[in-house]
Design a protein around this motif. Structure first.
Motif, PDB file in Angstrom:
ATOM      1  N   ASN D 303       0.570  -0.976  -0.014  1.00 31.36           N
ATOM      2  CA  ASN D 303      -0.236   0.186   0.358  1.00 31.36           C
ATOM      3  C   ASN D 303       0.941   1.533   0.004  1.00 31.36           C
ATOM      4  OD1 ASN D 303      -2.633  -0.748   2.129  1.00 31.36           O
ATOM      5  ND2 ASN D 303      -2.508  -1.475  -0.457  1.00 31.36           N
ATOM      6  N   THR D 304       1.885   1.055   0.834  1.00 29.53           N
ATOM      7  CA  THR D 304       2.711   2.046   0.381  1.00 29.53           C
ATOM      8  C   THR D 304       3.546   2.897  -0.948  1.00 29.53           C
ATOM      9  OG1 THR D 304       4.984   1.528   1.113  1.00 29.53           O
ATOM     10  CG2 THR D 304       3.694   1.806   3.237  1.00 29.53           C
ATOM     11  N   PHE D 305       3.833   1.526  -1.736  1.00 27.05           N
ATOM     12  CA  PHE D 305       4.163   1.920  -2.835  1.00 27.05           C
ATOM     13  C   PHE D 305       2.878   2.515  -3.802  1.00 27.05           C
ATOM     14  CE2 PHE D 305       7.360  -0.553  -0.645  1.00 27.05           C
ATOM     15  CZ  PHE D 305       8.545   0.043  -1.315  1.00 27.05           C
ATOM     16  N   VAL D 306       1.887   1.981  -3.537  1.00 31.64           N
ATOM     17  CA  VAL D 306       0.671   2.492  -4.168  1.00 31.64           C
ATOM     18  C   VAL D 306       0.997   3.978  -5.107  1.00 31.64           C
ATOM     19  CG1 VAL D 306      -1.088   2.879  -4.796  1.00 31.64           C
ATOM     20  CG2 VAL D 306      -0.723   0.685  -3.588  1.00 31.64           C
ATOM     21  N   PRO D 307       1.239   5.328  -4.113  1.00 32.87           N
ATOM     22  CA  PRO D 307       0.822   6.705  -4.630  1.00 32.87           C
ATOM     23  C   PRO D 307       2.673   6.162  -5.729  1.00 32.87           C
ATOM     24  CG  PRO D 307       1.111   6.713  -2.519  1.00 32.87           C
ATOM     25  CD  PRO D 307       1.434   5.225  -2.617  1.00 32.87           C
ATOM     26  N   LEU D 308       3.490   5.813  -5.048  1.00 38.12           N
ATOM     27  CA  LEU D 308       4.445   5.587  -6.178  1.00 38.12           C
ATOM     28  C   LEU D 308       4.058   5.169  -7.464  1.00 38.12           C
ATOM     29  CD1 LEU D 308       7.762   5.222  -4.235  1.00 38.12           C
ATOM     30  CD2 LEU D 308       6.815   7.167  -5.285  1.00 38.12           C
ATOM     31  N   ILE D 309       3.907   3.473  -7.165  1.00 40.54           N
ATOM     32  CA  ILE D 309       3.624   2.894  -8.915  1.00 40.54           C
ATOM     33  C   ILE D 309       2.203   3.475  -9.020  1.00 40.54           C
ATOM     34  CG2 ILE D 309       1.976   1.008  -9.374  1.00 40.54           C
ATOM     35  CD1 ILE D 309       2.946  -0.502  -6.683  1.00 40.54           C
ATOM     36  N   ASN D 310       1.883   4.311  -9.057  1.00 41.56           N
ATOM     37  CA  ASN D 310       0.666   5.335 -10.006  1.00 41.56           C
ATOM     38  C   ASN D 310       1.152   6.175 -10.721  1.00 41.56           C
ATOM     39  OD1 ASN D 310      -1.738   3.911  -9.514  1.00 41.56           O
ATOM     40  ND2 ASN D 310      -2.227   4.670  -7.622  1.00 41.56           N
ATOM     41  N   ARG D 311       1.942   7.164 -10.553  1.00 41.89           N
ATOM     42  CA  ARG D 311       2.830   8.295 -10.769  1.00 41.89           C
ATOM     43  C   ARG D 311       3.686   7.854 -11.857  1.00 41.89           C
ATOM     44  NH1 ARG D 311       5.580  13.123  -8.758  1.00 41.89           N
ATOM     45  NH2 ARG D 311       7.215  13.248 -10.302  1.00 41.89           N
ATOM     46  N   TYR D 312       4.422   6.425 -11.122  1.00 44.04           N
ATOM     47  CA  TYR D 312       5.256   5.453 -12.215  1.00 44.04           C
ATOM     48  C   TYR D 312       5.011   4.924 -13.550  1.00 44.04           C
ATOM     49  CZ  TYR D 312       8.408   8.512 -10.422  1.00 44.04           C
ATOM     50  OH  TYR D 312       9.047  10.026  -9.444  1.00 44.04           O
ATOM     51  N   THR D 313       3.494   4.628 -13.475  1.00 48.75           N
ATOM     52  CA  THR D 313       3.075   3.816 -14.899  1.00 48.75           C
ATOM     53  C   THR D 313       1.744   4.248 -14.803  1.00 48.75           C
ATOM     54  OG1 THR D 313       1.598   2.478 -12.779  1.00 48.75           O
ATOM     55  CG2 THR D 313       3.397   1.101 -13.448  1.00 48.75           C
ATOM     56  N   ARG D 314       2.661   5.646 -15.651  1.00 49.35           N
ATOM     57  CA  ARG D 314       1.363   6.199 -16.829  1.00 49.35           C
ATOM     58  C   ARG D 314       1.106   5.296 -17.416  1.00 49.35           C
ATOM     59  NH1 ARG D 314       1.742   9.841 -20.674  1.00 49.35           N
ATOM     60  NH2 ARG D 314       3.896  11.140 -19.585  1.00 49.35           N
ATOM     61  N   PRO D 315      -0.292   5.093 -18.210  1.00 53.68           N
ATOM     62  CA  PRO D 315       0.084   4.767 -19.785  1.00 53.68           C
ATOM     63  C   PRO D 315       0.407   5.642 -20.445  1.00 53.68           C
ATOM     64  CG  PRO D 315      -2.604   4.515 -18.408  1.00 53.68           C
ATOM     65  CD  PRO D 315      -1.846   5.902 -17.739  1.00 53.68           C
ATOM     66  N   ARG D 316       0.904   5.126 -22.272  1.00 50.78           N
ATOM     67  CA  ARG D 316       1.416   5.868 -23.136  1.00 50.78           C
ATOM     68  C   ARG D 316      -0.095   6.355 -23.702  1.00 50.78           C
ATOM     69  NH1 ARG D 316       2.486   5.831 -27.986  1.00 50.78           N
ATOM     70  NH2 ARG D 316       0.988   3.668 -28.295  1.00 50.78           N
ATOM     71  N   ILE D 317      -0.256   7.385 -23.471  1.00 50.62           N
ATOM     72  CA  ILE D 317      -1.240   8.607 -24.550  1.00 50.62           C
ATOM     73  C   ILE D 317      -0.911   8.334 -25.704  1.00 50.62           C
ATOM     74  CG2 ILE D 317      -1.856  11.179 -24.558  1.00 50.62           C
ATOM     75  CD1 ILE D 317      -0.730  11.918 -21.745  1.00 50.62           C
ATOM     76  N   LEU D 318      -2.100   8.029 -26.010  1.00 49.42           N
ATOM     77  CA  LEU D 318      -2.181   8.057 -27.426  1.00 49.42           C
ATOM     78  C   LEU D 318      -1.389   9.072 -28.509  1.00 49.42           C
ATOM     79  CD1 LEU D 318      -3.811   6.236 -29.538  1.00 49.42           C
ATOM     80  CD2 LEU D 318      -5.544   8.237 -30.141  1.00 49.42           C
ATOM     81  N   GLY D 319      -0.319   8.082 -29.347  1.00 44.85           N
ATOM     82  CA  GLY D 319       0.583   9.219 -30.088  1.00 44.85           C
ATOM     83  C   GLY D 319       1.507   9.493 -29.201  1.00 44.85           C
TER      84      GLY D 319
END
Ligand SMILES: Cc1cc2nc3c(=O)[nH]c(=O)nc-3n(C[C@H](O)[C@H](O)[C@H](O)COP(=O)(O)O)c2cc1C
Ligand SMILES: Cc1cc2nc3c(=O)[nH]c(=O)nc-3n(C[C@H](O)[C@H](O)[C@H](O)COP(=O)(O)O)c2cc1C
Ligand SMILES: Cc1cc2nc3c(=O)[nH]c(=O)nc-3n(C[C@H](O)[C@H](O)[C@H](O)COP(=O)(O)O)c2cc1C
Ligand SMILES: Cc1cc2nc3c(=O)[nH]c(=O)nc-3n(C[C@H](O)[C@H](O)[C@H](O)CO)c2cc1C
Ligand code: SF4
Ligand code: SF4
Ligand code: SF4
Ligand code: SF4
Ligand code: FES
Lengths: 439, 270, 205, 325, 191, 201
Positions: D303-319
């Motif tokens: 759980n403590t890692f979730v904010p970091l995970i969310n931040r560094y696994t941003r999906p690729r934006i189309l284009g």
């Protein structure tokens, strides 16, 4: 046949059956038309007429020197009553030419056709398109002439004709495709010529198979094909459509011509054909009037500048309790606050219903549904949160400007958060910040 | 010997350290903004890093450069923020104390609502979808300015218009930036007469939208043509200094109260 | 510089308005580390007070001699000397407490309260005022430690200063003597302190 | 035609029917089989713990809503009930009710409301409550009673994992039989005993698309691989992965607790990272740590890692250009 | 206890922040932004490693041979302070970008009890040279882990509806408490 | 005076002054602190070998220190072993007494530990844990009895009781003792126990 599509997106209920079977009817123009000089993306046109002047049907009444602008024509013949601010469907009042209709529809002598439109040179087609005041009729109202003149070095190879009409309720494009098939194909061919492209692809969702078969037949002899697309929202959004059809990705912040494509709505194609073949400028368009809030649901061909009230009355008026009035489809349309606002070139429909209790808003529970439905690959909840807290720079880093405001995220959000509204706040803040920096 | 070793050890360490430091001092002297010194002076010097900067000095530098918020020091609290605001402010406009003024009297009674607004309840959000009132120039009443003020100097009044507390306002300009309708600006405290409308609508439209709108009737212009003019359907005070105090009663004849003296409530004296 | 406060106010500010722990968030490490029993908290508080008061005295009396560039270095040496004295004293005469406090007594040397006070106050004020300030701050610190350690000892062992207060019905919350309990209790106390502050402020306006 | 009575809002004007409270109630429904099973195995005491837990969670929630002047309506959004149920399901049946109350209060207060309530918490509230109890009252939290269906007469009774932890070597019959693990005829926390009941609920949630399938799949496979490696290398010292999957709190953790949306990543890639992290940590703690069971700690830790995970696994934006790995 | 366990234990089990309560000030102060927190963590790790080396040398080459163990505090702190100063100067001269990323955190480190605590703990535990260094690096990384996790959480909480009085340090401490709970799952793992 | 000169002088002076102060303090407290430490060891020794009169160090390395102890009549009472190792949380340091023939543990005491209060910390508990160590046969490695029994009489000769809920701490103590026993026997075989330095401590 395998249906083409793009990743993510959603599928809201369609409700197209309300108007699918309604033929396009011509709506008699009202006594007074209100023609805004700002109906397109770019600079508003400057008025060419003043109070008291007589004007004819199809007469140019607004123009501009700017590239990013479009001409405006009178949709009736009669006398100019005022040139003043009037409520506009996009929100703030805008300069509007108000004309009293003399009922005669005396055409302007400039409306002359061309014998053999297909032999025209690309420049000629473009200038006719510009003179006819054609703008994209798929929603964004981007001046079509500009779209057809890509900058040097950006060769166009494909013209995509957008027949998806992925918004629920709307059927005006569908009816156009059924009833004006040939005009649309001819228009597409003109677009192809003007853009000096090699081929045409007509993209149609599989909930309109009849139209698809029709086009397949009639496309014979034209350089191009008809493609069947999965029924999914927003299949008609151009970046997604291009990806679905060609697997090409328009770069962030870029435009379709960056990948050699021009996308035009079917209505636009028809307008191009009309303008070139018979010299008719864009003063009329197909509009769907639908929704449970209207006594009757219809597809109408309406003169630009006709107040919604006139069209609504033709449909028998509003039902008791109707309180939600939307220009466009339910996913991207704009809420209207009164019926005096006129139909403009970008009006594809007017949807009316009674909105029941507003859903209770919860805090975001990070369910991730908005992420897994955003066709652009964004993280809407984060964009919303950044905008809400005024962290606009972060929002920009996370791609808020890439949002096409399709509304998938907000549609699917179980917490009922007004994600798109927040995203628009962020986009607006960023663009105005940039503007400030420039000046 | 037993005493000598420790004494020498420490002395030596001190010596080494000071030589190093003086060397560092001479090699790496940096010219500084006098503001930095001044801000540093009022900071609590806890060097706690609570501001997110590496110590008080770094924070002072960041503030002087405009990179950090003047309210960034959690230890100092409001007291210190005010002092910093003054230090930063003295640069801009020294002598005259300015305060924020709201140029709209379209309160809930005067201004007509457009419809049932169910969007996000901030001014910015309402503004981008055309607002909730018929007047598209006036205050939206959702208090973005109130939330923006770091000094708690601006509040939503009972009639849905923001009220500035002139004593607390430090003229930082945050509210000015926050207002999407640009109806707040900074004016000298002493200026007590002003136009409380920004509507460019024609008289009829303005009148329909808001009872307190400027209807460009020209009464005030006739009363004091030296200072007041009509521009785009709106009265504008061109030069406040030219207003002869004796003419104020005539100006106050404005039929819609769109121009006049600032009231006690509006100055937060009541 | 703000107007001079009265002597009383100078002393009292350390208790609440500028309380090092609750208001300035200084010296958090010892505050958390040694408050698992009241006796440790008090000992730590006294040791810190000793160092703070004496170094304030010394610093304020030689403040004119110190060039600003070596200010910090000088303070550190002075503080470290007093810390050493305190540490040796405890080790010599109160070995159990010295053991319980472990490395946290030597760590007074880097306690931000002490250096912060020298920087912020003693280096700019007279000997008398510095003394009062140091006394105030020390009292504030001791009170904070006392409060925290009382809560932790009471809930964690059911006792106060080693005397069993709560009866056998009470099941001690072991967590309170452990790191997690320390963090959480201090966090909650900070929240309460801020709440009281905002309430009193609201009333005074 | 009436004037100025139309609604002004931003698009889109359509909304999906699913809502937060519907999601929450779906979870509550899915927990029913496991709750019923535990009441069957532990009788009245189980029922008492459930009631106490849910009631004290709701009361604590209500107090906070009241103090923070929030809409009381959201008391019934279902999330506090889930917290109460899940907390109860992770408690030993022998726990006295006063401790149950302390745990529930801590779960809602420390685990949820101090962060701002529903949606804002960083850690799984039920597990915060349990962790608090575990650390505060370690003995009470590790004292087990056998289910009423099992005839044992030793004074102290161990859970399958506790038994495993202090086994010198694995021999025939020294392990709890898999069949008992599956049906729930073993000791342990209320809700973790019966694998079949948990799986039934989990299937419902997966079917209703309430939970992200990646999380349970990731956790279970990571644990299976981790324990599998050791089992293959020395089967006399380590037991097989199926035992690890069925024993202890793994199933309830993987399907009901790690999937808590608020405290798990929002991106698909993030969900994988999070799940694999939890699974391997559980293996690590079970095989080498000081505790027999590691589900709670692993989930809280990740759980403590979730904010970091969310931040560094941003999906690729189309284009967006594909980033170089 | 071999070096690997010492290393892992320093990061996870006996974490400097969550177990020893050292370096709380920067842990609370510089954990609002991930980037800053990471730089701070790196700066601390760097200084800790240097301190481990330097303090071991002072302790074993000067203080113990001469029986001056009571000068530990003064000499350690002096060494740390001058070391930090020196490193800062050096970085500023050699690499301005590194200075921006790391150097600006150095002054804050001087009065950080994690560094001093490291020197004292290593001396107290009587580690040999290699162990002292491993302990230093591990503790630094443990600090980095804790502060980066904390900053991630705080960036998220920045967008949350935390009760007004708990905003800032209050909630950060509570999060630290729950983190300590989560980390305690690793205790008992050192063989 | 120029600035850098002043900086150097001031800092050096401060260093010198504080150095002199500290040297005085250091010297004043040195003996007392040393004495405290001695006292602690001696107390521990007499706790694990109650009839001790004198004792002296016979072996010392990083993890093990061995004292030989004698009674009033200078007869050997046994050895006191000072050993440490990791526990559940941190280092556990303990001392136990053993008879001269290395066959029986006389008593065990825990000197330092940071185990969980109320749980692992029960290893310092005289009645529930330490009592079960008295008189254990240690010719074989000792083993842990789990679940615990009510009285020492119910234990096998080389068994000790575990603490309920803190098996790990109990195990760790056992490990420390077993390991040191092994080393003790090794050292004795190598003949390193006959100490040259007979300075009584
Ligand atoms: C979310 C979204 C949905 C859209 N749906 C359609 C659609 O269904 N049909 C369409 O013609 N254009 C649609 N558009 C507009 C297209 O992206 C594109 O602007 C248009 O097809 C270009 O043609 P035009 O310039 O002729 O209007 C949509 C745009 C967005 C952002
Ligand atoms: C004890 C209780 C049980 C409920 N159970 C359900 C349920 O099983 N399913 C459900 O959809 N709503 C249930 N509700 C209703 C929800 O709280 C909520 O009102 C409803 O789901 C709102 O959905 P709607 O606004 O989309 O209709 C329950 C409410 C209560 C108080
Ligand atoms: C906060 C906490 C602290 C603990 N501390 C210790 C400890 O110091 N020593 C110990 O052996 N077990 C400790 N335990 C328990 C062990 O992890 C493990 O559950 C126990 O040793 C199992 O032993 P049992 O089989 O005797 O119940 C602790 C548990 C918790 C939750
Ligand atoms: C799939 C799912 C799993 C959940 N798991 C938990 C849980 O393990 N613990 C808990 O306290 N709440 C759980 N909840 C309820 C809710 O999300 C939780 O209370 C929030 O974390 C409160 O903000 C769950 C909800 C859902 C939809
Ligand atoms: S973020 Fe924008 S593009 Fe993505 S789903 Fe939402 S509205 Fe559509
Ligand atoms: S869909 Fe709504 S609730 Fe779910 S993550 Fe997105 S914003 Fe949050
Ligand atoms: S934001 Fe600044 S200018 Fe506006 S009222 Fe507050 S202090 Fe005054
Ligand atoms: S920000 Fe502007 S529009 Fe909003 S309340 Fe303040 S003055 Fe009115
Ligand atoms: S007291 Fe430890 S870092 Fe400040």
């Amino acid at each position: 046949m395998r249906k083409k599509t793009f990743p993510r997106g959603t599928h809201p209920p369609e409700y197209k059956h309300y108007t699918e079977g309604q033929r396009l009817e011509k709506l008699e123009p009202p006594e007074k038309v209100f023609i805004p000089l700002n109906q397109h993306f770019g600079k508003p046109a400057d008025p060419l007429v003043s109070k008291g002047e007589e004007v004819l049907l199809g007469q140019k009444i607004g123009d501009s020197d700017e590239l990013f602008s479009a001409t405006v024509h009178s949709s009736v013949s009669g006398k100019v009553l005022f040139v003043k601010e009037h409520p506009h469907p996009l929100g703030s009042p805008a300069l509007t030419v108000i004309i009293a209709n003399d009922g005669k529809d005396t055409p302007h002598p400039d409306m002359k056709g061309t014998k053999d439109p297909f032999s025209l040179k690309p420049e000629d087609i473009r200038s006719k398109v510009r003179d006819a005041g054609i703008v994209g009729m798929g929603g964004a109202a981007f001046p079509t002439a500009v779209k057809l003149s890509p900058p040097k070095g950006k060769a166009i190879d494909t013209v995509i004709i957008n027949g998806c009409e992925c918004e629920p309720l709307l059927t005006s494009d569908y009816r156009l495709m059924l009833e004006y098939t040939k005009d649309i194909i001819n228009g597409a061919e003109l677009v192809r010529k003007a853009a000096e492209a090699k081929r045409i692809i007509i993209g149609i969702e599989d909930n309109k198979r009849d139209v698809f078969e029709l086009f397949k037949q009639k496309m014979n002899g034209f350089p191009g094909e008809t493609a069947l697309l999965k029924t999914k929202y927003p299949q008609g959004a151009e970046k997604n459509l291009i990806y679905a059809l060609l697997k090409r990705e328009v770069p962030r912040g870029g435009l379709p011509f960056d990948v050699g494509v021009v996308v035009q709505n079917v209505g636009t194609a028809k307008a191009v054909w009309d303008a070139v073949s018979s010299g008719t400028p864009l003063y009329e368009r197909a509009v769907t009037l639908s929704g449970p809030g209207l006594k009757e649901n219809k597809n109408l061909l309406i003169r630009i500048g006709t107040p919604f009230k006139h069209a609504v009355e033709y449909c028998g008026g509003l039902k008791e309790g109707a309180n939600m009035l939307v220009m466009g489809g339910p996913m991207m349309g704009l809420a209207q606050w009164n019926l005096d606002t006129p139909v403009i070139k970008g009006t594809s429909g007017l949807i009316v219903w009674e909105e029941e209790a507003f859903p209770e808003e919860f805090p975001c529970i990070s369910c991730g549904r908005c992420v897994s439905h955003c066709p652009m690959g964004l993280v809407p909840t984060r964009l919303m949160n950044y905008s809400r807290h005024g962290y606009y720079q972060e929002a920009e880093k996370w791609g808020v400007l890439d949002c096409v405001e399709c509304g998938c995220c907000q549609y699917i959000c179980p917490a009922k958060i007004p994600l798109v509204h927040w995203i628009r706040v962020g986009k607006n803040a960023i663009t105005s910040m940039k503007r400030k920096k420039k000046s | 010997m037993q005493f000598l070793i420790p004494i020498l050890t420490l002395g030596l360490l001190g010596l080494l350290f000071s030589i190093g430091l003086s060397f560092a001092y001479q090699k790496l002297k940096v010219e500084e903004d006098p503001k930095v010194e001044a801000i540093s002076e009022v900071l609590p010097q806890a060097n706690c890093g609570g501001c997110g900067y590496s110590g008080c000095r770094a924070f002072a530098e960041a503030v002087a450069k405009g990179k950090a918020e003047i309210t960034g020091c959690p230890v100092g609290g409001e007291d210190v923020s005010q002092k910093i605001a003054r230090i930063m402010g003295t640069e801009a406009g020294k002598a005259i104390k300015k305060v924020a003024r709201v140029h709209c009297r379209g309160n809930t009674k005067a201004a007509r609502e457009k419809g049932i607004y169910l969007g996000i309840t901030t001014c910015h959000a309402a503004h981008i979808i055309g607002g909730n009132k018929e007047c598209v120039y006036g205050c939206l009443g959702f208090g973005d300015c109130v939330r923006a003020c770091p000094f708690d100097a601006i509040h939503m009044g009972e009639e849905g218009l923001p009220v500035v507390d002139a004593d607390k306002c430090t003229a930082c300009g945050k509210c000015v930036d926050a207002c999407p309708r640009d109806i707040i600006d900074l004016q000298p405290v002493s200026q007590n007469i002003m136009v409380f409308c920004r509507s460019l609508d024609s008289a009829a439209a303005a009148k329909k939208a808001c009872k307190n709108a400027c209807i460009s009737c020209g009464i005030c212009v006739r009363a004091c043509p030296e200072a007041i003019v009509l521009e785009n359907n709106l009265a504008v005070i061109k030069d406040y200094k030219k207003i002869d105090p004796e003419k104020i009663p005539a100006i106050e004849k404005c039929p819609t109260d769109a121009i006049g003296r600032i009231t006690k409530e509006e100055n937060h004296e009541g | 510089m703000p107007p001079k406060k009265s002597i009383g106010a100078e002393y009292l500010k350390g208790l609440w308005n500028e309380n090092p722990v609750f208001r300035q968030l200084l010296g958090m490490c010892p505050t958390l580390a040694v408050t698992n029993a009241v006796i440790n908290g008090i000992a730590m508080g006294l040791a810190t007070a000793f160092v703070l008061i004496l170094s304030s005295l010394v610093v304020s009396s030689i403040k004119k001699l110190i060039p600003s560039q070596v200010r910090i270095a000088t303070y550190i040496v002075i503080i470290a000397s007093f810390v050493t004295i305190a540490d040796r004293f405890l080790a010599a005469f109160f070995p159990p407490i010295s053991k319980a406090l472990g490395p946290y007594v030597p760590l007074i040397v880097v306690n931000c309260i002490i250096l912060g006070r020298q920087e912020a106050f003693s280096s700019r004020n007279s000997i008398g005022r510095s003394l009062i300030d140091a006394l105030g701050m020390s009292t504030g610190f001791i009170l904070a430690l006392l409060l925290l350690s009382s809560i932790r000892e009471l809930l964690g062992s059911g006792s106060f200063l080693g005397h069993q207060l709560l009866g056998s019905w009470f099941k001690p919350w072991t967590i309170m003597i452990l790191p997690a309990g320390a963090f959480i209790t201090l966090g909650v106390l900070l929240g309460i302190a801020l709440l009281i502050e905002s309430k009193t402020k609201a009333r005074s306006v | 035609m009436k004037e100025n009575t139309f609604i002004l809002k931003s698009s889109p004007h359509f909304r999906d029917k699913d809502s937060v409270s519907k999601i929450m109630y779906a979870v509550i429904i899915s927990l029913i089989p496991a709750v019923a099973a535990s009441i069957y195995f532990f009788r009245l005491k189980a029922a008492l713990i459930y009631i106490t837990c849910v009631a004290s969670c709701l009361i604590t929630e209500a107090v906070f809503l009241k103090v923070r002047k929030k809409d009381m309506h959201s008391l019934w959004d279902g999330s506090a009930i889930i917290t109460g149920l899940l907390l109860a399901m992770t408690l030993p049946p022998s726990l006295s009710l006063d401790l149950v109350i302390i745990g529930s209060v801590m779960a809602i207060a420390l685990g949820k409301q101090v962060f701002g309530g529903l949606g804002y918490n960083v850690f799984n509230p039920a597990l915060v409550g349990r962790a608090f109890l575990q650390i505060a009252f370690p003995v009470a939290m590790t004292t087990w009673i056998p289910p009423s269906t099992l005839q044992v007469n030793t004074a102290t009774f161990a859970t399958p994992l506790g038994n495993l932890k202090f086994l010198a070597s694995i021999t025939e019959g020294s392990l709890t039989p898999l069949k008992d693990l599956f049906w729930g005829n073993v000791g342990g926390c209320l809700g973790e005993t019966s694998a079949i009941a948990l799986l039934a609920g989990a299937l419902f949630l997966l079917f209703r698309k309430v939970i992200d399938w990646r999380i349970p799949v990731g956790i279970i496979s990571a644990l299976a691989v981790f324990t599998g490696i050791f089992w293959i290398t020395s089967p006399d010292k380590y037991t097989h992965p199926l035992f690890h999957v069925l024993a202890g709190g793994l199933l309830i953790g993987a399907f009901f607790m790690a999937t808590d949306m608020v405290t798990s990543p929002i991106t698909p890639l993030g969900a994988w990272i999070y799940a694999l992290g939890i699974g391997s940590l559980i293996g690590l703690i079970r095989l080498f740590g000081g505790f027999p069971e590691g589900v709670m700690f692993s989930i809280l830790f990740m759980n403590t890692f979730v904010p970091l995970i969310n931040r560094y696994t941003r999906p690729r934006i189309l284009g967006e250009r594909r980033r170089r790995a | 206890m071999d070096l690997l366990t010492l290393f892992v234990a320093a990061i996870l089990v006996n974490n400097f922040v969550l177990y020893y309560f050292l370096g709380i000030c920067p842990f609370l102060g510089v954990s609002k932004k991930i980037d800053a927190a990471f730089s701070m963590g790196m700066a601390v790790t760097f200084v800790m490693t240097l301190t481990a080396v330097a303090s071991w040398m002072i302790n074993h080459w000067i203080l113990i041979p001469f029986g001056l163990d009571y000068l530990q505090i003064v000499s350690f702190i002096l060494v740390i302070a001058s070391l930090v100063q020196l490193v800062e100067m050096f970085i500023r001269k050699m690499s301005p970008p590194l200075y921006q990323a790391l150097g600006i955190y150095l002054p804050l480190i001087t009065t950080n009890c994690a560094i001093m605590g490291l020197a004292l703990l290593a001396a107290l535990k009587n580690y040999d040279f290699i162990k002292t260094v491993v302990f230093g690096v591990g503790s630094g990384l443990g600090f980095t882990l804790a502060i980066v996790l904390m900053s991630g959480i705080r960036e998220q909480l920045d967008l949350a509806d935390v009760p007004e009085p708990l905003k800032g340090a209050g909630i950060a401490l509570i999060v630290a408490g729950i983190m300590a709970l989560a980390f305690s799952g690793f205790s008992g793992m050192i063989k | 005076m120029n600035l850098s000169a002043r900086m150097i002088v001031v800092l050096t002076a401060v260093g010198l002054i504080s150095g002199s102060f500290l040297s005085v303090v250091g010297l004043l407290t040195k003996e007392r602190i040393a004495m405290n430490q001695q006292l602690e060891i001696q107390n521990a020794i007499s706790e694990v070998l109650p009839s001790t009169k004198t004792s002296h160090k016979v072996f010392e390395d990083e993890s093990l220190t061995i004292y030989e102890s004698r009674d009033e009549n200078d007869n050997p009472v046994g050895f006191a072993v000072y050993a440490s190792g990791t526990g559940f949380q941190d280092i556990i340091t303990l001392m136990y007494g053993i008879d001269p023939s290395f066959s029986k543990i006389k008593a065990l005491t825990i000197l330092e530990q940071k185990e969980t209060p109320g749980l692992g910390a029960k290893i310092t508990d005289k009645t529930s844990f330490l009592r079960y160590w008295e008189g254990r046969n240690c010719e074989q490695p000792l083993s842990l009895r789990k679940p615990a029994v009510e009285s020492p009489g119910n234990l096998a000769p080389s068994e000790v009781n575990a603490i309920t809920g803190a098996t790990i701490s109990s195990e760790k103590v056992l490990d420390i003792v077993n390991l040191s026993l092994e080393r003790l026997k090794e050292i004795k075989q190598k003949g390193q126990l006959s100490s040259e330095e007979k300075n009584a401590t």
